[in-house]
Design an enzyme around this catalytic site. Sequence first.
Site, PDB file in Angstrom:
ATOM      1  N   GLU A 193       0.836  -1.210   0.000  1.00  0.00           N
ATOM      2  CA  GLU A 193       0.000   0.000   0.000  1.00  0.00           C
ATOM      3  C   GLU A 193       0.873   1.264   0.000  1.00  0.00           C
ATOM      4  OE1 GLU A 193      -3.467   2.008   2.816  1.00  0.00           O
ATOM      5  OE2 GLU A 193      -2.161   0.458   3.620  1.00  0.00           O
ATOM      6  N   HIS A 194       1.781   1.365   0.962  1.00  0.00           N
ATOM      7  CA  HIS A 194       2.681   2.511   1.068  1.00  0.00           C
ATOM      8  C   HIS A 194       4.121   2.042   0.905  1.00  0.00           C
ATOM      9  CE1 HIS A 194      -0.691   3.417   4.004  1.00  0.00           C
ATOM     10  NE2 HIS A 194      -0.763   4.478   3.216  1.00  0.00           N
TER      11      HIS A 194
END
Length: 436
Positions: free
Chosen positions: A318-319
């Site tokens: 995601e990040h």
Amino acid sequence: MPRHLKSPVPAAQVSAARADVAERVHAILEDIRRRGDDAVREYSEQFDKWSPGSFRLNADEVRRIVSQVPGTVLDDIRFVQQQVRTFAQAQRDSMADVEIETLPGVRLGHRHVPVAAAGAYVPGGRYPLTASAHMTIVTAKVAGVPRVAACTPPIRGEIPAATVAAMHLAGADEIYLLGGVQAVAALAVGTETIGRVPMLAGPGNAYVAEAKRQLFGEVGIDLFAGPTEILVIADENADPFVVAVDLLSQAEHGPDSPAVLVTTSEQLGREVERHIERLLPGMPTKDFAEPAWRDHGEIVVADTLDEAFRIADSYASEHVEVLTENPRQALEKMREYGALFLGEGTCVSYGDKVIGTNHVLPTRGAARYTGGLWVGKYLKTVTYQEVTDTASSALLGEVCGRAARVELFEGHARSGDVRAAKYGKGQLPWNEEGAA
């Protein structure tokens, strides 16, 4: 060859818990379909101890709640929402309507049309995530969505005033103090007092995420979401203390939030681990961060930076935070991520809270096929066609007749035949009774 200094628990332990969640969510959804408001109220009482006369706040209630929020908090909300609005508007401005002429008098085009309504879920529970109001509501309004219905749960029986203020300032048309599966179900299927929406957006716990997954198709959703993830790519130039702090910043989201370090320096990896061990005992959120790091934390050592980029892509996290000498290399070397955070001057927490890009992002490998929530998610790109030149219509009719008969679609072929005959002054290959 990459090697692990720290590994997570086996994946099988995680999947068993997901099955229990799915079964429970299905039962709640079916109950709300059958009994509407009555079921919604019962679940709100059961899970949140909350049963007001109306879940929807009226204008006077909203004004009263917002007036209780400190001025500095309101100023900060306005600042952050302006960052989100500015970036979302730039995204919207990049999406042009199109019309071209492919043959004389043959015009093809597309338009970007906002959905008629959107439901925005703003999580609450232990942590009131006011930033999710900015990400879901502001972005929808920039897209031109005329009705945004927003839900957030009470927190321990209290109204989350800052969250309500954020929802109001973001432009929500309806604000409901309602959380969990019952909130997204009410928005998706509609009840006697809550109008249904064609699209749902916003993060939530495992139950909210599963409810959105099961409702997908009946309504649109922003994306399939799971626990928050962070992956840091670091070389020997990175500050191990900063790396440790940033990993824990996301681990505190929940006990199942993966935090991964991929580094080209074994020494840095061991220093990061030591910093984490020292930091965790004093963290106010260690009851989430500690099991997240224990069970889902990883430290992977790569031989080269190119290998580190490949390893990071395999996670499709995601990040992804890039703390290397030249962080912009990642823009060329990587493709599988929800959002990139380049250099020590930025961090994932900026993306979560203040910088303006959207924090609703793909998890559990979904970054392999989708990006995160953005203004385009609230828009339907629809096409239109127009033929005003009779010679072009005749030509298309002839080709359509032949192409359709290859596929044995006689009805399609005859739609083309009619125009080929009418505009081309020819004869139909079949009579008005349908016989050839």
